[in-house]
Design an enzyme around this catalytic site. Structure first.
Site, PDB file in Angstrom:
ATOM      1  N   HIS A  23       0.461  -1.163  -0.449  1.00 14.24           N
ATOM      2  CA  HIS A  23       0.140  -0.277  -0.006  1.00 14.24           C
ATOM      3  C   HIS A  23       1.386   1.089  -0.057  1.00 14.24           C
ATOM      4  CE1 HIS A  23       0.754   0.314   4.221  1.00 14.24           C
ATOM      5  NE2 HIS A  23      -0.803  -0.602   4.963  1.00 14.24           N
ATOM      6  N   HIS A  77      -4.856  -8.264  15.079  1.00 10.99           N
ATOM      7  CA  HIS A  77      -4.442  -7.061  14.820  1.00 10.99           C
ATOM      8  C   HIS A  77      -5.618  -7.573  13.589  1.00 10.99           C
ATOM      9  CE1 HIS A  77      -3.636  -3.760  11.946  1.00 10.99           C
ATOM     10  NE2 HIS A  77      -2.306  -3.792  12.069  1.00 10.99           N
ATOM     11  N   GLU A  79      -5.960  -5.378  10.601  1.00 10.13           N
ATOM     12  CA  GLU A  79      -5.773  -5.537   9.170  1.00 10.13           C
ATOM     13  C   GLU A  79      -5.074  -6.974   8.105  1.00 10.13           C
ATOM     14  OE1 GLU A  79      -2.468  -2.412   8.991  1.00 10.13           O
ATOM     15  OE2 GLU A  79      -2.342  -1.904   7.039  1.00 10.13           O
ATOM     16  N   ASP A  81      -2.735  -7.255   6.107  1.00 12.04           N
ATOM     17  CA  ASP A  81      -2.234  -8.342   6.112  1.00 12.04           C
ATOM     18  C   ASP A  81      -1.726  -9.650   7.027  1.00 12.04           C
ATOM     19  OD1 ASP A  81      -1.721  -6.657   7.558  1.00 12.04           O
ATOM     20  OD2 ASP A  81      -0.069  -6.810   7.601  1.00 12.04           O
ATOM     21  N   HIS A 144      -0.885  -0.760  16.069  1.00 10.64           N
ATOM     22  CA  HIS A 144      -0.924  -0.106  14.937  1.00 10.64           C
ATOM     23  C   HIS A 144      -2.535   0.818  14.926  1.00 10.64           C
ATOM     24  CE1 HIS A 144      -0.777  -0.206  10.329  1.00 10.64           C
ATOM     25  NE2 HIS A 144      -0.672   1.500  11.042  1.00 10.64           N
ATOM     26  N   ASP A 163       2.256  -5.534  15.445  1.00 16.57           N
ATOM     27  CA  ASP A 163       3.477  -4.863  13.882  1.00 16.57           C
ATOM     28  C   ASP A 163       5.059  -4.418  15.130  1.00 16.57           C
ATOM     29  OD1 ASP A 163       2.073  -5.653  11.223  1.00 16.57           O
ATOM     30  OD2 ASP A 163       0.092  -3.383  11.644  1.00 16.57           O
ATOM     31  N   TYR A 191       9.998   0.562   9.222  1.00 19.15           N
ATOM     32  CA  TYR A 191       9.210  -0.009   9.504  1.00 19.15           C
ATOM     33  C   TYR A 191       8.031   0.972  10.186  1.00 19.15           C
ATOM     34  CZ  TYR A 191       5.456  -2.859  10.713  1.00 19.15           C
ATOM     35  OH  TYR A 191       4.037  -3.250  10.559  1.00 19.15           O
ATOM     36  N   HIS A 222       6.184  -9.455  11.249  1.00 19.31           N
ATOM     37  CA  HIS A 222       6.603  -8.804  10.412  1.00 19.31           C
ATOM     38  C   HIS A 222       8.159  -9.344  10.494  1.00 19.31           C
ATOM     39  CE1 HIS A 222       3.350  -7.517   8.116  1.00 19.31           C
ATOM     40  NE2 HIS A 222       2.895  -7.004   8.800  1.00 19.31           N
TER      41      HIS A 222
HETATM   42 FE1  FEO Z   1      -1.265  -3.603  10.664  1.00 20.98          FE
HETATM   43 FE2  FEO Z   1       1.341  -5.473   9.416  1.00 20.98          FE
HETATM   44  O1  FEO Z   1      -0.660  -4.635   9.711  1.00 20.98           O
END
Ligand code: FEO
Length: 395
Positions: A23, A77, A79, A81, A144, A163, A191, A222
């Site tokens: 994104h 989370h 989100e 991903d 996040h 995250d 990041y 991640h």
């Molecule tokens: Fe806030 Fe890796 O998603």
């Protein structure tokens, strides 16, 4: 593919070597979507992966456990991903109940049809016994997203940190002492600058919450897992969340016919000073992700744009739009640039930087068509002034 963190705790995520656009975040080193499996009397999956990699996750689960034995799926989370594969995963795990906080439940119900999902909404501080081990949940709102939370495994002293402490960094290695530590730290900073910069205060609170726990391993969602260099990443997060600037001047510019480039070079020459890190960046020779990372910890920024159609250069506008959202901490700043027959680039940039509440050291420095020797001298002097500000402000 799977990798043990400890006996009965497995990494089962997906390494995405080829992604380059997350994104608009330029992921030069790819990324990973980390998911973990805790094997106990009741097995628990912690987080999932991006939707296209759901089959890979199911394959990884099947390598270490019967899918029917998964009792809990924790969503730290919402989100996509990390939660994008939830519909596929939950439909493949017949005995699984989703575990999340109320805000996460609400977000997931807007992303997906959750009518058929078994969901256990947990309250702050609630625990979930698995048998030998227990999961503890710590809400970390806005580190996040509003629903973000950590999951902690006290018996193993492992923090599943979502995250936080993550990196967009694809690697065949899973741990900080196997992978290239310098590369992981660069990507952790990148990041933070591009994902968590606007959430520095909530992330600092999450860091404080983590500081109350005994931690031997941080398993983010991640990148690589921290088990040997915990002090390094925790110290870095303390520094990054503080917003404290460094003795650093960034000279950023976009030019049409080299006039603004000449001015940028003059600012750069003026800013070179012992003890000051000076970076000269042509906006169209790099990307937004690198620019935000450089600006993140700079004490001073000179931002130049030529005038195009009585406005700034388009990519200068993209940088400003990105920075307006990221909200970097206050900087000493200068706008500069060239024009032909109307005002434009330097004025628009000046107003935008001022609107971000940066401390403008002077009105914009402008050159009509070509900078004269006198204007270039003004640019050098402004560069020197920015270096002095950086020396005074930076640590
Ligand atoms: Fe806030 Fe890796 O998603």
């Amino acid at each position: 593919m799977h990798c043990p963190l400890r006996n009965g705790i497995e990494w089962i995520g997906y390494v995405d070597w080829t992604i380059r656009d997350f994104h608009s975040y330029t992921t030069e080193q790819g990324t990973t979507y980390n998911a973990y499996l805790v094997l106990d009397q009741q097995n628990a999956l912690i987080d999932t992966v991006k939707a296209p990699h759901g089959e890979d996750l199911l394959r990884n689960i099947a390598e270490v456990a019967d899918p029917a034995s998964i009792r809990w799926v924790v969503c730290n989370h919402a989100e996509p991903d990390h939660a994008g594969a939830l519909p596929k995963i939950l439909s493949a795990l017949p005995n699984a109940t989703l575990v999340c906080n109320e805000k996460c439940r609400q977000a997931l119900s807007q992303y997906f049809d959750t009518a058929s999902w078994k969901i256990k909404v947990i309250s702050p501080g609630e625990t979930l016994p698995l048998g030998e081990r227990t999961l503890e949940f710590i809400n970390t709102p806005l580190a996040h997203w509003p629903e973000s939370m950590f999951t902690y495994l006290p018996q193993e002293k492992i923090l599943f940190s979502m995250d936080a402490f993550g990196q967009h960094y694809a690697s065949a290695q899973r741990f900080d002492d196997d992978a290239c530590l310098d590369a992981a730290m660069i990507e952790a900073k990148t990041y933070f600058a591009n994902i968590l910069m606007p959430y520095g205060v909530p992330t600092a609170k999450a860091l404080t919450a983590a500081g109350k726990l005994e931690i031997e391993m941080i398993a983010p969602s991640h990148g690589i897992i921290w088990r040997t260099h915990l002090p390094k990443i925790l110290d870095a997060y303390r520094e990054w969340t503080s917003g404290a600037p460094k003795r650093k001047v960034v000279v950023l510019y976009d030019s049409m016919w080299e006039s603004t480039a000449q001015m940028a070079n003059a600012v750069y020459e003026g800013a070179i000073h012992e003890g000051v890190d000076v970076r000269l960046i042509h906006i169209r020779r790099t990307n937004l992700t690198r620019i935000a990372t450089e600006i993140f910890d700079a004490a001073a920024v000179a931002f130049g744009s030529a005038t195009l159609n009585m406005w700034m250069m388009p990519m200068a506008g993209a940088v400003l739009a990105y920075l307006q959202g990221l909200k970097p901490s206050k900087k000493a700043a200068l706008a500069f640039g060239s024009y032909g027959w109307s005002k434009g680039g330097p004025e628009v940039v000046h107003e935008a930087l001022e609107a971000m509440k940066w401390d403008m050291i002077s009105p914009p420095i402008k050159a009509q068509y070509r900078p004269t020797p006198q204007i270039l001298e003004e640019c050098r002097a402004a560069g020197a002034q920015l270096a002095e500000k950086a020396l005074a402000a930076g640590g």
